[in-house]
Design a protein around this motif. Structure first.
Motif, short mmCIF file in Angstrom:
data_model
loop_
_atom_site.label_atom_id
_atom_site.label_comp_id
_atom_site.label_asym_id
_atom_site.label_seq_id
_atom_site.Cartn_x
_atom_site.Cartn_y
_atom_site.Cartn_z
N ALA A 93 12.58 -17.54 6.84
CA ALA A 93 12.18 -18.74 5.99
C ALA A 93 11.30 -19.86 6.98
N ALA A 94 11.05 -19.33 8.25
CA ALA A 94 10.22 -20.37 9.00
C ALA A 94 8.84 -20.70 8.32
N LEU A 95 8.13 -19.45 7.94
CA LEU A 95 6.91 -19.46 7.43
C LEU A 95 6.92 -18.96 6.02
N GLU A 96 5.79 -19.47 5.09
CA GLU A 96 5.70 -19.17 3.66
C GLU A 96 4.79 -17.83 3.58
N ARG A 97 3.47 -17.81 4.56
CA ARG A 97 2.65 -16.81 4.16
C ARG A 97 1.94 -16.41 5.45
N VAL A 98 1.86 -15.12 5.65
CA VAL A 98 1.19 -14.66 6.90
C VAL A 98 0.01 -13.70 6.21
N ILE A 99 -1.09 -14.05 6.67
CA ILE A 99 -2.34 -13.19 6.04
C ILE A 99 -3.08 -12.52 7.11
N PHE A 100 -3.46 -11.03 7.02
CA PHE A 100 -4.18 -10.46 8.02
C PHE A 100 -5.64 -10.45 7.26
N ILE A 101 -6.58 -11.00 8.27
CA ILE A 101 -7.95 -10.88 7.66
C ILE A 101 -8.70 -9.90 8.28
N SER A 102 -9.34 -8.74 7.63
CA SER A 102 -10.41 -7.87 8.07
C SER A 102 -11.75 -8.48 7.73
N PHE A 103 -12.53 -7.99 8.56
CA PHE A 103 -14.07 -8.35 8.28
C PHE A 103 -14.88 -7.17 7.85
N SER A 104 -14.27 -5.96 7.72
CA SER A 104 -15.05 -4.90 7.10
C SER A 104 -13.99 -4.10 6.35
N ASP A 105 -14.59 -3.47 5.37
CA ASP A 105 -13.69 -2.63 4.10
C ASP A 105 -12.77 -1.63 5.21
N ARG A 106 -13.47 -1.05 6.07
CA ARG A 106 -12.55 -0.18 6.70
C ARG A 106 -11.45 -0.53 7.42
N ASP A 107 -11.61 -1.78 8.08
CA ASP A 107 -10.50 -2.40 8.85
C ASP A 107 -9.61 -2.68 7.53
N HIS A 108 -9.99 -3.47 6.61
CA HIS A 108 -9.14 -3.81 5.66
C HIS A 108 -8.22 -2.54 4.93
N GLN A 109 -8.81 -1.40 4.84
CA GLN A 109 -8.17 -0.35 4.33
C GLN A 109 -7.28 0.11 5.31
N ALA A 110 -7.50 0.01 6.79
CA ALA A 110 -6.36 0.41 7.74
C ALA A 110 -5.38 -0.48 7.55
N TYR A 111 -5.49 -1.75 7.58
CA TYR A 111 -4.61 -2.73 7.30
C TYR A 111 -3.56 -2.45 6.37
N LEU A 112 -4.02 -2.33 4.94
CA LEU A 112 -3.43 -2.09 3.81
C LEU A 112 -2.30 -0.70 4.12
N ARG A 113 -2.94 0.22 4.74
CA ARG A 113 -2.25 1.62 4.81
C ARG A 113 -1.04 1.08 5.89
N LEU A 114 -1.16 0.33 6.89
CA LEU A 114 -0.41 0.25 7.98
C LEU A 114 0.85 -0.81 7.15
N CYS A 115 0.11 -1.78 6.59
CA CYS A 115 1.26 -2.63 6.11
C CYS A 115 2.31 -2.11 5.26
N LYS A 116 1.70 -1.12 4.44
CA LYS A 116 2.82 -0.53 3.58
C LYS A 116 4.16 0.05 4.30
N GLN A 117 3.68 0.49 5.66
CA GLN A 117 4.85 0.87 6.55
C GLN A 117 5.70 -0.10 7.17
N TYR A 118 4.97 -1.11 7.48
CA TYR A 118 5.92 -2.30 8.09
C TYR A 118 6.57 -3.33 7.01
N PHE A 119 6.06 -3.46 5.84
CA PHE A 119 6.65 -4.24 4.64
C PHE A 119 6.32 -3.64 3.55
#
Ligand code: AR6
Length: 175
Positions: free
Chosen positions: A145-171
């Motif tokens: 409850a210390a933070l409401e939102r944490v956003i991971f910003i990617s600058f290329s679609d390839r990086d964004h896809q990698a983040y989405l895939r890994l994010c599903k594992q952690y969250f």
């Protein structure tokens, strides 16, 4: 509960309490996301950075956001990738952990991160994203409850896809 998001775009346009800068130890600006943040914030940001006396690798310092939509900039210094045997993983985790700690100390509720060290500093992207996500997960578990939102910003679609895939594992319930 803290909401975790992954997004594609330019971090200088994101409306959050704080954006994180991938800075260097001088804190006096540079290229990449650092150059974009200083360009969008204006010269007052550099003037405040000059008062901070630099920042060690793995640490972070905070300034106001000036011309940015974000109220604050957290300047974090990630490691230069030198093959992986020079403490790079720990230093990158510290850069994320210290940024999150500083955010909470300043009452920040929403924070956006770029992929620290994955550009000029050449940290392998998937490993860096995994460290970002696992460090954030640990922090949130210790500071619920210390933070409401944490956003991971990617600058290329390839990086964004990698983040989405890994994010599903952690969250699994977020991204
Ligand atoms: N918004 C979001 N992400 C961005 C943006 C942007 N506007 N611009 C670049 N990226 P880098 P580093 C991504 O090189 O590796 C500077 O000169 C980029 O695609 O900015 O930590 C500093 O002064 C990459 O994934 O930072 C230091 O000297 C990520 O941001 C040095 O570079 C980080 O790339 C720091 O190197």
């Amino acid at each position: 509960m803290t909401k975790i998001e992954c997004a594609l775009g330019d971090i200088t346009t994101v409306r959050v309490d704080a954006i994180v800068n991938a800075a260097n130890t001088t804190l006096l600006g540079g290229f990449g996301v650092d150059g974009a943040i200083h360009g969008a914030a204006g010269p007052q940001l550099l003037a405040e950075c000059r008062t901070l006396g630099g920042c060690e690798t793995g640490n972070a310092k905070i300034t106001r956001g000036y011309g940015l939509p974000a109220k604050f900039v957290i300047h974090a210094v990630g490691p230069v990738w030198r093959g992986g045997k020079h403490g790079e993983d720990r230093l990158l985790a510290d850069a994320y952990g210290n940024s999150l700690r500083l955010a909470v100390e300043h009452g920040i509720q929403s924070i956006a991160f770029p992929a620290i060290s994955t550009g000029a500093y050449r940290f392998p992207f998937d490993s860096a994203a995994s460290i970002a996500l696992s460090t954030t997960k640990d922090f949130i578990e210790r500071n619920p409850a210390a933070l409401e939102r944490v956003i991971f910003i990617s600058f290329s679609d390839r990086d964004h896809q990698a983040y989405l895939r890994l994010c599903k594992q952690y969250f699994p319930s977020s991204c």
